[in-house]
Motif scaffolding. Structure first.
Motif, short mmCIF file in Angstrom:
data_model
loop_
_atom_site.label_atom_id
_atom_site.label_comp_id
_atom_site.label_asym_id
_atom_site.label_seq_id
_atom_site.Cartn_x
_atom_site.Cartn_y
_atom_site.Cartn_z
N GLN A 1 74.15 61.41 33.41
CA GLN A 1 73.73 60.50 34.05
C GLN A 1 73.77 60.89 35.60
O GLN A 1 72.77 60.53 36.48
CB GLN A 1 74.52 59.18 34.11
N VAL A 2 74.74 61.46 36.25
CA VAL A 2 74.99 61.93 37.67
C VAL A 2 73.90 63.05 37.67
O VAL A 2 73.34 62.96 38.62
CB VAL A 2 76.37 62.32 37.90
N HIS A 3 73.98 64.00 36.93
CA HIS A 3 72.82 65.04 36.86
C HIS A 3 71.47 64.51 37.13
O HIS A 3 70.80 64.83 37.88
CB HIS A 3 72.97 66.00 35.74
N ARG A 4 70.90 63.56 36.36
CA ARG A 4 69.65 63.07 36.48
C ARG A 4 69.43 62.39 37.67
O ARG A 4 68.44 62.43 38.36
CB ARG A 4 69.52 61.89 35.33
N PHE A 5 70.52 61.61 38.14
CA PHE A 5 70.27 61.21 39.36
C PHE A 5 70.28 61.98 40.40
O PHE A 5 69.21 61.98 41.45
CB PHE A 5 71.63 60.13 39.70
N LEU A 6 71.03 63.27 40.59
CA LEU A 6 70.94 64.05 41.82
C LEU A 6 69.66 64.75 41.57
O LEU A 6 69.27 65.28 42.61
CB LEU A 6 72.01 65.07 41.34
N LEU A 7 68.91 64.89 40.56
CA LEU A 7 67.62 65.66 40.59
C LEU A 7 66.63 65.05 41.57
O LEU A 7 65.60 65.57 41.69
CB LEU A 7 67.15 65.51 39.24
#
Length: 108
Positions: free
Chosen positions: A40-46
Motif C-alpha cells: 500500500q505504501v509502495h503503490r502510493f509512493l509510485l
C-alpha cells in the motif's frame, strides 16, 4: 492514519518530480509485518517520481523481543508479539528488492 500523514508530508508539489521533492527522506516506523501493508505504501509512493522505496527489516529473534518487552513500562501482550512474528511476511518480491535485514548484532 500513517498514509494520511505521509501524503501531508509529501504534499502535491512533490508529484512527478516537482522541485519540492529534493533530497526528501521519509522513515515510516511501523511493523508492516504483512506484505500488503508495505505494498500500500509502495503503490502510493509510485505517484511521486523519482522515488526510491526501501525496507529495514528487523530480524530480532522473538525470544529477545519477549525479553525486552518484559523490561518495558508499557508491555505489549505476549500473544500480540507471537502472532505478529508467526504471520510476518519477509520481503521477497521484486518491488521489495531494496531491503536490508538488520539484527540486534548488526553494526551501524
Amino acid at each position: 492514519v500513517a498514509m494520511n500523514k505521509l501524503q501531508a508530508e509529501l504534499g502535491d508539489g512533490c508529484r512527478d518530480g516537482g522541485d519540492d521533492n529534493k533530497d526528501t527522506i521519509i522513515l515510516m516506523d511501523d511493523n508492516f509485518h504483512l506484505r500488503g501493508m508495505r505494498k500500500q505504501v509502495h503503490r502510493f509512493l509510485l505517484t511521486y517520481r523519482p522515488v526510491r522505496f526501501g525496507i529495514l527489516w528487523m530480524t530480532t529473534d522473538v525470544k529477545i523481543c519477549l525479553e525486552r518487552n518484559e523490561q518495558r513500562e508499557r508491555k505489549v501482550p505476549v500473544h500480540v508479539i507471537t502472532k505478529m512474528a508467526s504471520s510476518f511476511e519477509p520481503p521477497r518480491v521484486a518491488w521489495e528488492v531494496n531491503s536490508l535485514p538488520v539484527s540486534e548484532n548488526t553494526p551501524i
